[in-house]
Motif scaffolding. Structure first.
Motif, PDB file in Angstrom:
ATOM      1  N   TYR A 214      -1.932  -3.626  -7.710  1.00 23.96           N
ATOM      2  CA  TYR A 214      -2.372  -2.702  -6.662  1.00 23.96           C
ATOM      3  C   TYR A 214      -1.208  -1.790  -6.284  1.00 23.96           C
ATOM      4  N   PHE A 215      -1.518  -0.518  -6.079  1.00 27.78           N
ATOM      5  CA  PHE A 215      -0.468   0.438  -5.704  1.00 27.78           C
ATOM      6  C   PHE A 215      -0.844   1.232  -4.462  1.00 27.78           C
ATOM      7  N   ALA A 216       0.199   1.733  -3.801  1.00 34.96           N
ATOM      8  CA  ALA A 216       0.077   2.619  -2.633  1.00 34.96           C
ATOM      9  C   ALA A 216      -0.777   1.966  -1.541  1.00 34.96           C
ATOM     10  N   TRP A 217      -1.752   2.705  -0.958  1.00 32.39           N
ATOM     11  CA  TRP A 217      -2.471   2.090   0.169  1.00 32.39           C
ATOM     12  C   TRP A 217      -3.390   0.963  -0.254  1.00 32.39           C
TER      13      TRP A 217
ATOM     14  N   ARG B 288      -2.431  -1.434  -2.289  1.00 32.81           N
ATOM     15  CA  ARG B 288      -1.489  -2.545  -2.163  1.00 32.81           C
ATOM     16  C   ARG B 288      -1.302  -2.944  -0.694  1.00 32.81           C
TER      17      ARG B 288
ATOM     18  N   ALA C  48      -6.793   1.717 -13.967  1.00 32.35           N
ATOM     19  CA  ALA C  48      -6.190   1.785 -15.300  1.00 32.35           C
ATOM     20  C   ALA C  48      -6.338   0.415 -15.959  1.00 32.35           C
TER      21      ALA C  48
ATOM     22  N   LEU D 236      -5.828   5.194 -17.969  1.00 32.27           N
ATOM     23  CA  LEU D 236      -6.905   5.473 -17.016  1.00 32.27           C
ATOM     24  C   LEU D 236      -8.251   5.134 -17.636  1.00 32.27           C
TER      25      LEU D 236
ATOM     26  N   PHE E 252      -5.545   1.965  -7.810  1.00 29.80           N
ATOM     27  CA  PHE E 252      -4.674   2.826  -7.009  1.00 29.80           C
ATOM     28  C   PHE E 252      -5.430   4.070  -6.567  1.00 29.80           C
TER      29      PHE E 252
ATOM     30  N   PRO F 108      -5.883   8.292  -6.053  1.00 33.16           N
ATOM     31  CA  PRO F 108      -5.549   9.424  -6.929  1.00 33.16           C
ATOM     32  C   PRO F 108      -4.038   9.715  -6.867  1.00 33.16           C
ATOM     33  N   MET F 109      -3.465  10.048  -8.005  1.00 30.24           N
ATOM     34  CA  MET F 109      -2.021  10.150  -8.127  1.00 30.24           C
ATOM     35  C   MET F 109      -1.490  11.437  -7.482  1.00 30.24           C
ATOM     36  N   THR F 110      -0.276  11.339  -6.975  1.00 31.58           N
ATOM     37  CA  THR F 110       0.350  12.497  -6.306  1.00 31.58           C
ATOM     38  C   THR F 110       1.779  12.665  -6.819  1.00 31.58           C
ATOM     39  N   GLY F 111       1.881  12.926  -8.117  1.00 30.04           N
ATOM     40  CA  GLY F 111       3.206  13.124  -8.706  1.00 30.04           C
ATOM     41  C   GLY F 111       3.669  14.568  -8.564  1.00 30.04           C
ATOM     42  N   GLY F 112       4.733  14.873  -9.285  1.00 25.09           N
ATOM     43  CA  GLY F 112       5.244  16.239  -9.318  1.00 25.09           C
ATOM     44  C   GLY F 112       6.073  16.599  -8.110  1.00 25.09           C
TER      45      GLY F 112
END
Lengths: 82, 146
Positions: A6-9, A11, A55, A60, A76, A78-82
């Motif tokens: 689990y990642f981010a919120w 988790r 994933a 994914l 997780f 939606p991703m927020t990279g960059g």
């Protein structure tokens, strides 16, 4: 046995970064149903699938994807990279 | 082609210089650097979480696509994670091609895909609490142009 990450919120809501589960769920969607039924914190984390991504073995995937042969599932936002 | 996912800061000038110094057939280098943006002066820090393993796989796949599609001589992606301060560099991309149009297009492509296909999650830490940054619809829509 399958590793569930689990990642981010996700988790934060579930309260742990990963766990190892015994499951016979045939698909991601079925695994989510099992998790939701376990405890309130899972029900809260998986309340809105539109705000979640999954994933399988670090690629994914869709919620209806089969789990046969999969070793690692990750949930997780939606991703927020960059 | 080099990818680095790291907590340490990086030197923008040194990275750009080293990237350009290793080229032999390119006439164009484009670099982009993303900084931690402080919206309205309330940001104390930004925490970036990632998915070790998938991060590297996802970014390498994106870089392979960019190199093949725009015939790049080389490409570089550096992306940080951990706790960062306002105005800190978060990430950079560099692309090298024979002509500038390809170098620019490949850099934009890499940025668009890093935004919504590389498993990073940003959390803004402010004076009055912390909040996960929500993905933007326009970031997802940006992928359709490729």
């Amino acid at each position: 046995m399958i590793d569930v990450l689990y990642f981010a919120w996700v988790r934060e809501r579930i309260g742990l970064p990963r766990e190892r589960l015994e499951t016979s769920a045939p698909t991601v969607a079925a695994l989510i149903e099992e998790l939701r039924a376990r405890e309130e914190r899972y029900a809260v984390a998986f309340a809105d699938l539109a705000s979640l991504r999954v994933a399988l073995d670090q690629e994914l995937a869709d919620f209806d994807a089969p789990l046969a042969g999969v070793r690692e599932v990750a949930f997780f936002p939606p991703m927020t990279g960059g | 082609m080099r990818l680095s996912v790291q907590t340490d800061p990086f030197d923008l000038g040194a990275e750009s210089h080293a990237f350009a110094a290793g080229l032999s057939t390119s006439g164009a280098v484009v670099t982009f650097t993303g900084l931690v943006r402080d919206n309205g002066g309330r940001l104390a820090a930004m925490e970036i979480e990632h998915y070790p393993g998938m991060t590297e796989r996802a970014i390498r796949a994106i870089m392979d696509q960019a190199v093949a599609r725009w015939s790049l001589e080389d490409a570089l992606v550096i992306h940080r994670h951990g706790r960062l301060s306002p105005q800190d560099p978060i990430m950079m991309v560099a692309t090298a091609a024979r002509h500038r149009a390809d170098a620019f297009a490949a850099a934009e492509f890499l940025m668009d895909y890093l935004k919504s296909r590389a498993p990073f999650w940003k959390k803004e830490i402010g004076a009055d609490g912390a909040e996960w940054v929500a993905a933007k619809d326009e970031d997802e829509a940006a992928l359709t142009r490729w």
